[in-house]
Structure formats: structure tokens, C-alpha cells
Design a protein around this motif. Structure first.
Motif, short mmCIF file in Angstrom:
data_model
loop_
_atom_site.label_atom_id
_atom_site.label_comp_id
_atom_site.label_asym_id
_atom_site.label_seq_id
_atom_site.Cartn_x
_atom_site.Cartn_y
_atom_site.Cartn_z
N VAL A 1 40.98 22.84 31.98
CA VAL A 1 39.95 21.94 32.21
C VAL A 1 39.56 22.19 33.56
N SER A 2 38.39 22.70 34.11
CA SER A 2 38.16 22.73 35.54
C SER A 2 36.89 21.94 35.86
N ASN A 3 36.77 21.33 36.89
CA ASN A 3 35.79 20.38 37.34
C ASN A 3 35.02 21.09 38.78
N PHE A 4 33.51 21.25 38.40
CA PHE A 4 32.76 21.84 39.63
C PHE A 4 31.99 20.72 40.14
N GLU A 5 31.99 20.97 41.48
CA GLU A 5 31.00 19.41 42.25
C GLU A 5 30.44 20.47 43.16
#
Ligand code: FAD
Ligand code: SF4
Length: 488
Positions: A309-313
Motif C-alpha cells: 500500500v502506497s500513499n501519494f500526496e
């Protein structure tokens, strides 16, 4: 005030969490309760400030030093009365609020602030356990009928306040159960849904009528509602989701966060007919958007058993400390790391998604991104600029779009001729929460735009006061910070 030196003697303590490997096996809440001695000491840390800045930080104007002191003195029932005098649902805010009161706490200038949110949660849970929270129907009825459209925290607070004033309140909700985003947005691991049901039982016993599965504007026209009721309060939320209109956004595997989260909450509730299944199991998941919704997608994907799981901001990484240009007691934009972030997601900042990449069958298989920087231009909003040579391809078979909401739906507004504001919310002034059509009011996310539970409750309470005044000429329902001590 009970103890004058508490803040010198005791360090801040908050509830701890069950270990990650245990908690991700299910959707249960995982906070570990604090014992009464610890809570008493935490209450004793409050300095009972001459000017309690925590009040101004709290959108409800909660009487924080008063309930802190009651907890220190072991007067839990009194603490519950004080807390409920300004907040209809402290069990929601005590679990889910980002606690702007703590950012405004005077002790927070050079120490850790008082653990106000934990104290709040423990007061209301003690009160439920002891049976102190019971239904309190009004002693008499006014004969006036009010329709509340939407049963999120704002609609529920509006309904309870107006019912207390003696009006006959009917809440219309298009979902199968009441609760709004509390039920079909926020995952069970942040708040189990029996917490909502427990409170709903009280509201029903008090006389509020809930009509679920009724979509106002479709199943019943807003004009019909206007005919049948003396006032209408619109608390339908800010439900229009922001899209990412780039190449490949129609691929199978590019999914709106709310579709993913609401389906999962229904699955956890035991509902079998869910339509096409959206699951993260054995997938490389990328969550686009770094807010609360993104964080909830992370925790849910990990519980599904995602491979990664990766999270982009798109914004740069904030500092952990309060930025210098956002001094106390204001709400600072600092790096917040949620319990879900700690469950195994990797976070990336200053990153923008340029394209979704599909296979020959129309399935998502990757993402193309670029790094970005924000250029400050005096007198203007910062401008986004791609950093040359930073394009990167990512393996991804489920992309979750957690990009927020752009405003309110317009069906009811069109049917009633309501004005919208510049941010696509229903226009209703903060002075009286009334729209341009007399007798039609708006509150919560539908009026102020995407916000917080604590604001939704606060708006519901404020709107109820003005509806009551509209119907009766005057209102005894409390406004923000006034409290309502005799009736909890
Ligand atoms: C995934 C997610 C996580 C969040 N986490 C947090 C958090 O941790 N802490 C926090 O403070 N805030 C959080 N928020 C924000 C918070 O949930 C909202 O600000 C709050 O729920 C707004 O309350 P509301 O009552 O105005 O609207 P909502 O909760 O959106 O409720 C609106 C209700 O109206 C119903 N409705 C709409 N139109 C109609 C119609 N025409 N007829 C009948 N019914 C209708 C909808 O079905 C819905 O049930 C989160 C939001 C999301 C999306
Ligand atoms: S600002 Fe902090 S220390 Fe002061 S009264 Fe409020 S909670 Fe207590």
C-alpha cells in the motif's frame, strides 16, 4: 479547581493501540482503555486557565476545564452532564475528532497539551456504562413539524435539538441506516457501528422518526416536503466527489475511495448484496490523497490483505512541529501520522499522478507520476510545477481516489430554487442558517463544505436554534458555548 500542580506532576498520557499484527486481523476498534487513576491524573493536568483557549479551539465551545476538573474529582456523572450540555454526541468526537481544542490548549505552548479528547471519550463511555444517558423526551409538543434531510452527525444533532424544543422531527435518509459518513464512510476500526446504534435508540425513544431508504428529490419531491412540514433542514453533506480526469481514469481498478469504503462498511455489517466486489486482497494498492479518507483506505486495504500500500500526496511533507507562520493557538498544518499510516503504508509527498496505465483488457496495471514543487508567487496562491526528469512508473492494480469532495448535490436546491455559494455548497448565512427560501435551512458539510464531525454537530446545534426561533419567535436552545445544563 481541584489540583493546582497537576501539570507539573503528571506527564500527558493517551490511550495506546493494540499491536499492528493483531489489530489488522479484524475491523474492531483497537484502542486500549486507560484506567480511572490515569484519567484522574490527566484531568488534574488542566490548569483551569483564566482564559481557556481550548474553548475557542473547539467548534462546539465545549466547557473543557469544567469537565476536566470533574474527572479529577471523580465526579463522572457531573462531567457527563457538562460534556453533554454542549455536545450531543461526544462518543463520536471522543473517537474521531482531530482535537483542535488540544492544539489551542495553553499547556501546549511549552508542554504536551491536556489529553482532552481521551477524557471526553472516557466520560461518555462511563456514562453509557452506568446508565446515565437515557432518553429525555420533551415535556410538551409545539405542534410544529420539521423535516431533516440527511442523518449524518449534523442531521442527528439538528434533530435532537429540535425535538428537545418540542417539535415533531422526521429525519429522511436515502441510505438503509442512519449515520451518514459515520456509518458508510469511516471504517469500523475507527468507530464500531453499534456506537451509532446505541445513540439512535435514544433519539428514537425521544420521539424522532427516521425514514430510511428515502431519497429526497427523487422518491419524494422537495416541494412536497415543503408543503408537508413547517420547516426543512438540509444536512445532506458534501457528497460530490473530486475526480482525477487524466488518461486511463476509466480503467478497471481506478476506484473512488468512497465506493471502496462504503462497500467495505456494508460488508462488515453483514450485507451480502454489494454489487461488483472491490477488494485490495493480493493487490498493489496506491491511495491518491493524503487526508482522512486516504488514511481510511490504507487501513482497509491492509485488512483486506493487500500486497503493498502506497500513499501519494501532492503537497510537500509538512513538518512534525508547528510551522512558525501558524502560531499557537491556531490549527497548524503539521505532519499527521494516523494509526493506519503505521500499519504498513509507504507515504510519498510532492508527487502528482499523470496517467493510469492499463493492460489490453482494460485493467489497471500501473501509474505514471512526476515529482512536483510548489512555487510561491507573492500575492497569489502557490503554483504547481513539475520537476523535469522525475517521471516514474509504479506497479498498481488498485488505485483509490481519495481527493475530497467538491460540494453539495443540487437536486433539492434546483427543486426549491435555492442559491448555491461560490464553493458549490448550499448558501445559508452563518447568522441564521436560513437559505434564500424562508423555512428552508442548511447545516453541516452541505452548508460549509467538506469538514469535520465536530463542525457538523456544531452547525446542527446552531441551525436548530434558528429553526426554533423561526417557528416560535424565540428559542431557548443554546447557541455555541452557552451550554444546556439541566437537560442531557
Ligand atoms: C472517509 C472519511 C473519513 C472521515 N474521517 C473523519 C474523522 O476521522 N474525523 C472527523 O472529524 N471527520 C471525518 N470525516 C469528515 C466527516 O465525516 C464529515 O465532515 C461529517 O460526517 C459531515 O456530517 P454531515 O452530517 O454534514 O454529512 P454526512 O455525514 O455526509 O451525512 C449526510 C447524509 O445525508 C444523506 N443524504 C444526502 N442527500 C440526501 C437526500 N437527497 N435524501 C436523503 N438523504 C440524503 C446522505 O446519504 C448521508 O447519510 C471523514 C470523511 C470521510 C469521507
Ligand atoms: S487551555 Fe488547556 S490547560 Fe487551559 S483550561 Fe483548557 S484544557 Fe485546561
Amino acid at each position: 479547581m481541584g489540583k493546582t500542580t497537576g501539570f507539573l506532576e503528571f506527564d500527558r498520557k493517551v490511550e495506546s493501540y493494540a499491536p499492528v499484527e493483531e489489530r489488522v486481523k479484524n475491523y474492531k476498534e483497537f484502542t486500549q482503555p486507560m484506567d480511572k487513576k490515569d484519567l484522574k491524573e490527566q484531568g488534574a493536568r488542566c490548569m483551569d486557565c483564566g482564559i481557556p483557549f481550548c474553548h475557542s479551539g473547539c467548534p462546539l465551545g465545549n466547557l473543557i476545564p469544567d469537565f476536566n476538573d470533574a474527572v479529577y474529582l471523580g465526579k463522572w456523572e457531573k462531567a457527563s452532564e457538562i460534556l453533554h450540555s454542549t455536545n450531543n454526541f461526544p462518543e463520536f468526537t471522543g473517537r474521531l475528532c482531530p482535537a483542535p481544542c488540544e492544539e489551542a490548549c495553553v499547556l501546549g505552548i511549552n508542554e504536551d497539551p491536556v489529553s482532552i479528547e481521551n477524557i471526553e471519550k472516557n466520560i461518555v463511555e462511563t456514562a453509557f456504562k452506568k446508565g446515565w444517558i437515557t432518553s429525555r423526551p420533551p415535556v410538551s409538543r409545539t405542534g410544529k413539524k420539521v423535516a431533516v434531510v440527511g442523518s449524518g452527525p449534523s442531521g442527528l444533532a439538528t434533530a435532537q435539538q429540535l425535538n428537545r424544543a418540542g417539535h415533531e422531527v422526521t429525519v429522511f435518509e436515502r441510505d438503509e441506516k442512519p449515520g451518514g459518513l459515520l456509518r458508510y464512510g469511516i471504517p469500523d476500526f475507527k468507530m464500531e457501528k453499534h456506537i451509532i446504534d446505541r445513540r439512535l435508540e435514544i433519539l428514537k425513544e425521544e420521539g424522532i422518526v427516521f425514514k430510511c431508504g428515502v431519497h429526497v428529490g427523487k422518491d419524494i419531491k422537495a416541494e412536497e416536503l415543503k408543503e408537508a412540514f413547517d420547516a426543512i433542514v438540509l444536512t445532506g453533506g458534501a457528497t460530490v466527489r473530486r475526480n482525477l480526469p487524466i488518461e486511463g481514469s476509466d480503467l478497471k481498478g481506478v476506484v473512488q475511495a468512497m465506493d471502496f469504503l462504503s462497500q467495505n462498511n456494508r460488508r462488515v455489517d453483514g450485507i451480502k448484496q454489494l454489487g461488483e466486489e472491490i477488494k485490495a486482497t493480493d493487490k498493489h494498492v496506491i491511495v491518491i490523497g493524503g487526508g482522512d479518507t486516504g488514511s481510511d483506505c490504507i487501513g482497509t486495504s491492509i485488512r483486506h490483505g493487500a500486497l503493498s500500500v502506497s500513499n501519494f500526496e501532492i503537497m510537500p511533507m509538512a513538518t512534525k512541529e508547528r510551522p512558525k507562520d501558524q502560531p499557537w493557538p491556531f490549527w497548524p498544518m503539521r505532519l499527521r501520522t494516523s494509526s493506519s499510516h503505521k500499519e504498513g503504508a509507504e507515504r510519498f509527498f510532492s508527487i502528482s499522478t499523470k496517467k493510469f496505465i492499463g493492460d489490453n483488457n482494460g485493467n489497471l496495471k500501473g501509474l505514471l507520476t512526476t515529482e512536483v514543487e510548489w512555487i510561491k508567487v507573492p500575492g497569489q496562491r502557490p503554483q504547481l510545477k513539475e520537476v523535469e526528469g522525475t517521471e516514474k512508473e509504479w506497479k498498481c492494480d488498485l488505485a483509490l481516489l481519495a481527493l475530497g469532495f467538491t460540494g453539495s448535490e443540487t437536486t433539492i436546491a434546483d427543486q426549491l430554487g435555492l442559491e448555491m455559494d461560490a464553493r458549490s455548497n448550499i448558501k445559508a448565512s452563518e447568522e441564521n442558517y436560513q437559505t434564500n427560501v424562508p423555512g428552508v435551512f442548511a447545516a453541516g458539510d452541505q452548508r460549509r463544505g467538506q469538514s469535520l464531525i465536530v463542525w457538523a454537530i456544531s452547525e446542527g446545534r446552531q441551525a436548530a436554534h434558528h429553526v426554533d426561533k423561526y417557528l416560535m419567535g424565540e428559542s431557548y436552545l443554546p447557541l455555541k458555548g452557552e451550554g444546556d445544563l439541566p437537560r442531557i
